[in-house]
Motif scaffolding. Structure first.
Motif, PDB file in Angstrom:
ATOM      1  N   ALA A  36       0.831  -1.207   0.000  1.00 60.64           N
ATOM      2  CA  ALA A  36       0.000   0.000   0.000  1.00 60.64           C
ATOM      3  C   ALA A  36       0.867   1.260   0.000  1.00 60.64           C
ATOM      4  N   ARG A  37       2.110   1.129   0.446  1.00 61.08           N
ATOM      5  CA  ARG A  37       3.041   2.268   0.476  1.00 61.08           C
ATOM      6  C   ARG A  37       4.098   2.160  -0.624  1.00 61.08           C
ATOM      7  N   GLU A  38       3.828   1.262  -1.578  1.00 58.21           N
ATOM      8  CA  GLU A  38       4.717   1.019  -2.720  1.00 58.21           C
ATOM      9  C   GLU A  38       6.125   0.627  -2.275  1.00 58.21           C
ATOM     10  N   LEU A  39       6.180  -0.244  -1.254  1.00 62.86           N
ATOM     11  CA  LEU A  39       7.443  -0.749  -0.725  1.00 62.86           C
ATOM     12  C   LEU A  39       7.452  -2.266  -0.795  1.00 62.86           C
ATOM     13  N   THR A  40       8.643  -2.848  -0.809  1.00 65.42           N
ATOM     14  CA  THR A  40       8.813  -4.290  -0.761  1.00 65.42           C
ATOM     15  C   THR A  40       8.775  -4.697   0.710  1.00 65.42           C
ATOM     16  N   PRO A  41       7.978  -5.707   1.079  1.00 63.52           N
ATOM     17  CA  PRO A  41       7.813  -6.015   2.493  1.00 63.52           C
ATOM     18  C   PRO A  41       9.068  -6.491   3.229  1.00 63.52           C
ATOM     19  N   GLY A  42       9.829  -7.392   2.702  1.00 64.65           N
ATOM     20  CA  GLY A  42      10.965  -7.930   3.439  1.00 64.65           C
ATOM     21  C   GLY A  42      10.499  -8.892   4.521  1.00 64.65           C
ATOM     22  N   ILE A  44       9.231 -10.574   7.794  1.00 66.97           N
ATOM     23  CA  ILE A  44       8.371 -10.082   8.874  1.00 66.97           C
ATOM     24  C   ILE A  44       9.124 -10.056  10.210  1.00 66.97           C
ATOM     25  N   GLU A  45      10.084 -10.960  10.380  1.00 64.08           N
ATOM     26  CA  GLU A  45      10.871 -10.984  11.620  1.00 64.08           C
ATOM     27  C   GLU A  45      11.694  -9.707  11.756  1.00 64.08           C
ATOM     28  N   ASP A  46      12.272  -9.246  10.646  1.00 59.67           N
ATOM     29  CA  ASP A  46      13.032  -7.986  10.666  1.00 59.67           C
ATOM     30  C   ASP A  46      12.113  -6.814  11.002  1.00 59.67           C
ATOM     31  N   ALA A  47      10.919  -6.825  10.423  1.00 63.34           N
ATOM     32  CA  ALA A  47       9.962  -5.749  10.686  1.00 63.34           C
ATOM     33  C   ALA A  47       9.553  -5.738  12.154  1.00 63.34           C
ATOM     34  N   THR A  48       9.329  -6.902  12.725  1.00 68.47           N
ATOM     35  CA  THR A  48       8.937  -6.992  14.132  1.00 68.47           C
ATOM     36  C   THR A  48      10.047  -6.469  15.038  1.00 68.47           C
ATOM     37  N   ARG A  49      11.273  -6.863  14.767  1.00 67.99           N
ATOM     38  CA  ARG A  49      12.408  -6.392  15.567  1.00 67.99           C
ATOM     39  C   ARG A  49      12.610  -4.882  15.393  1.00 67.99           C
ATOM     40  N   VAL A  80      19.725   0.513   1.137  1.00 68.05           N
ATOM     41  CA  VAL A  80      19.556   1.950   0.978  1.00 68.05           C
ATOM     42  C   VAL A  80      20.493   2.435  -0.124  1.00 68.05           C
ATOM     43  N   ALA A  81      19.981   3.283  -0.972  1.00 62.84           N
ATOM     44  CA  ALA A  81      20.796   3.842  -2.054  1.00 62.84           C
ATOM     45  C   ALA A  81      20.947   5.345  -1.845  1.00 62.84           C
ATOM     46  N   PHE A  82      22.023   5.861  -2.347  1.00 59.29           N
ATOM     47  CA  PHE A  82      22.291   7.290  -2.302  1.00 59.29           C
ATOM     48  C   PHE A  82      22.101   7.794  -3.719  1.00 59.29           C
ATOM     49  N   ARG A  83      21.094   8.636  -3.929  1.00 59.59           N
ATOM     50  CA  ARG A  83      20.776   9.138  -5.258  1.00 59.59           C
ATOM     51  C   ARG A  83      21.286  10.573  -5.379  1.00 59.59           C
ATOM     52  N   VAL A  84      22.080  10.809  -6.430  1.00 60.78           N
ATOM     53  CA  VAL A  84      22.583  12.156  -6.686  1.00 60.78           C
ATOM     54  C   VAL A  84      22.171  12.583  -8.084  1.00 60.78           C
ATOM     55  N   SER A  85      21.930  13.872  -8.204  1.00 60.80           N
ATOM     56  CA  SER A  85      21.518  14.437  -9.475  1.00 60.80           C
ATOM     57  C   SER A  85      21.900  15.907  -9.477  1.00 60.80           C
ATOM     58  N   PRO A  86      22.341  16.426 -10.629  1.00 57.74           N
ATOM     59  CA  PRO A  86      22.659  17.852 -10.682  1.00 57.74           C
ATOM     60  C   PRO A  86      21.418  18.730 -10.469  1.00 57.74           C
ATOM     61  N   VAL A  98      11.349  -1.908   5.724  1.00 56.69           N
ATOM     62  CA  VAL A  98      12.116  -1.633   6.944  1.00 56.69           C
ATOM     63  C   VAL A  98      13.233  -0.640   6.646  1.00 56.69           C
ATOM     64  N   SER A  99      13.899  -0.791   5.523  1.00 56.89           N
ATOM     65  CA  SER A  99      14.951   0.156   5.147  1.00 56.89           C
ATOM     66  C   SER A  99      14.382   1.560   4.963  1.00 56.89           C
ATOM     67  N   ALA A 100      13.204   1.642   4.347  1.00 53.74           N
ATOM     68  CA  ALA A 100      12.569   2.947   4.140  1.00 53.74           C
ATOM     69  C   ALA A 100      12.193   3.598   5.472  1.00 53.74           C
ATOM     70  N   VAL A 101      11.696   2.795   6.415  1.00 55.74           N
ATOM     71  CA  VAL A 101      11.326   3.338   7.729  1.00 55.74           C
ATOM     72  C   VAL A 101      12.572   3.811   8.471  1.00 55.74           C
ATOM     73  N   PHE A 102      13.638   2.992   8.458  1.00 53.32           N
ATOM     74  CA  PHE A 102      14.881   3.404   9.124  1.00 53.32           C
ATOM     75  C   PHE A 102      15.476   4.647   8.471  1.00 53.32           C
ATOM     76  N   THR A 103      15.414   4.718   7.161  1.00 60.03           N
ATOM     77  CA  THR A 103      15.922   5.889   6.448  1.00 60.03           C
ATOM     78  C   THR A 103      15.128   7.130   6.857  1.00 60.03           C
TER      79      THR A 103
END
Length: 170
Positions: A36-42, A44-49, A80-86, A98-103
């Protein structure tokens, strides 16, 4: 409310104590939440922790089992990716939930806004909320509901322990 605050609060509130629901009880619900948030779930144990650690970091008065270990350091592989653009400022981006939430949580920390993420101390609520007060002093998710309930209970206890002798003076 900015997107980082919304994502972090949505994630923390996947646990709803009042309604006794938990998105992380089933993989299907977790997947639906992430998609629903256009994210990959990963996993569930990682999400719970992750949720347990972030809720404790936000001041959860009812931490779960094993929280003492996760409060010091939580090791979950992040994508996590680092996106750069001029044409734009550099960005940290993540597709995994989980990566998106931590970010998002890290961006809030860098901006000094993480301390505004709080957990309602009412044991029948424990809802995560964003404190928008100027001095960051808000305690309850809702003063009209949770704060009022606790203040009323405290008043009843105090009034009950002192007796009615003073109120019946005549």
């Amino acid at each position: 409310m900015n997107a980082d605050v919304k994502l972090v609060l949505d994630f923390l509130n996947t646990l709803d104590v009042e309604d006794d629901t938990d998105v992380l009880r089933s993989a299907a619900e977790w997947h639906a939440w992430a998609h629903a948030r256009e994210l990959t779930p990963g996993p569930i144990e990682d999400a719970t922790r992750a949720r347990r650690a972030l809720r404790e970091a936000a001041g959860d008065p009812a931490p779960g089992p094993g929280t003492a270990d996760t409060a010091r350091e939580l090791r979950i592989p992040l994508d996590v990716a680092f996106r750069v653009s001029p044409a734009a400022d550099p960005q940290l981006v993540a597709d995994d939930a989980v990566s998106a939430v931590f970010t998002a949580a890290m961006r809030l920390g860098v901006l000094g806004d993480w301390r505004r993420i709080k957990i309602c101390p009412a044991d029948d609520c424990l809802w995560a909320f964003y404190d928008e007060s100027r001095n960051r002093s808000r305690t309850w998710c809702s003063m009209q509901v949770c704060g009022n309930r606790v203040k009323a209970r405290t008043f009843r206890k105090r009034a009950g322990s002192t007796g009615d002798d003073d109120s019946t003076a005549g």
